[in-house]
Write a protein that holds these residues in place. Structure first.
Motif: not given
Length: 361
Positions: A215, A251-255, A258
């Motif tokens: 990212s 971020s809250a959506t990070a995998q 990743d």
């Protein structure tokens, strides 16, 4: 072989995986490794040490009890190391386990009970290596560049020795000049993130990180940390780079995979950017520490330094897993011989100082 030229080195680093122990004969200046041993930390002591990095009720008593536990584990490592030999080392060099490092506030803390270690082993112990340098206005770290200079320097070729432990540090050897500094997280965040999301204590060869994608937005945030912009001398640890700091960047959506891939890139960039900024003449790099076993990390590091030859310290005669422990055997030798072993240009101290406190058996 003269036992008086033999020393034990004990190292338990920021990665909190266990204790490296080496028996070294310093009959010649570079030393000869006679035997090695490793004692892993069990999960309970590792968690205790992690908890003690941050203030909480009862920490004073808990830290003293943990120091006693560590001394017994250090003694176990020494006994395992010396079993089957007829060597009585002149001294043990024991770094202890760092749980706080705030040189800007004038203190550092390595848990250990060297008096107990001397009692349990019957061998003189040299410990508390950092505080004398801090008292002289230095960072108290890194301490291994003097050893790197003694055994790895080449007068004709500027080179860097890169230790990728929990924190990565660089020793720049250029002619007779030596500098060294911590350059950022090595395995520390990689291991913690991997253990949280996979249950494994580390990402073997970077296999899980290879499944993810870097990212760039997260990488940019990580690389903007103020410590990374500082010029040497500088040192750091879990006080700054820890899971709470990392979580604040994500971020809250990070995998998860990743993030792991990005942390590998971050670790590689911390080193390569520091080499480019502060060691521009370097033509060779030699890697040591646990990070040398992460193939993806090494691949990314060499990608960012394409015009510099790279190898492990094995090529220079010392296996990469044992460099730091051997360094503390050497530092103990320096202390016992009343020789200075800090480098003021590395730590920022007011001058050369004899490091360490001696606990006679």
């Amino acid at each position: 072989m003269d036992s008086m030229s033999c020393y034990v080195g004990l190292m338990s680093g920021t990665s909190l995986d266990g204790i490296d122990a080496v028996l070294v004969d310093f009959e010649n200046a570079s030393g000869r490794t006679l035997k090695t041993a490793y004692v892993p930390y069990h999960p309970e002591i590792k968690q205790t040490l992690l908890d003690l990095h941050f203030s909480k009720a009862g920490e004073l008593e808990q830290s003293l009890l943990a120091a006693n536990q560590l001394a017994r584990l250090y003694a176990e490592a020494v006994n395992q190391l010396l079993d089957g030999t007829d060597v009585t080392p002149r001294a043990i060099g024991c770094h202890g386990q760092t749980i706080r490092h705030r040189p800007e506030l004038g203190y550092t803390l390595q848990l250990n009970n060297p008096a107990l270690l001397a009692e349990l082993t019957g061998i003189d112990v040299v410990a508390d290596f950092r505080n004398r340098d801090i008292a002289a206005g230095g960072q108290g770290a890194p301490l291994v560049p003097a050893f790197h200079q003694a055994v790895f320097a080449d007068s004709d070729t500027p080179r860097a020795i890169i230790n990728i432990g929990g924190i990565s540090n660089i020793t720049h050897l250029s002619g007779t000049n030596v500098t060294g500094f911590d350059c950022g997280p090595g395995n520390l965040l990689l291991d913690a993130w991997c253990e949280r999301h996979t249950g494994a204590p580390y990402d073997k060869d970077g296999a899980w990180a290879r499944e993810g994608e870097v990212s760039n937005s997260l990488l940019d945030k990580l690389l903007s940390n103020d410590f990374l912009q500082l010029a040497p001398p500088k040192s750091t640890g879990r006080d700054l780079f820890n899971m709470a700091w990392l979580e604040h960047q994500i971020s809250a959506t990070a995998q998860a995979k990743d993030v792991q891939a990005t942390l590998v890139e971050f670790a590689a960039r911390c080193i390569s950017d520091a080499i480019t900024r502060h060691c521009a003449d370097v033509r060779e790099i030699y890697l040591c520490g646990g990070g040398t076993h992460n193939g993806l990390l090494v691949q990314r590091l060499t990608h960012h330094l394409p015009h510099i030859s790279a190898a492990s310290t094995e090529k220079l005669g010392i296996a990469p897993d044992w460099v730091e422990a051997i360094a503390f055997a050497w530092l103990a030798k320096q202390t016992m011989e009343r020789r200075p072993s800090n480098i003021p240009e590395v730590t920022g101290a007011a001058g050369p100082r004899i490091l360490g406190a001696v606990y006679p058996a």
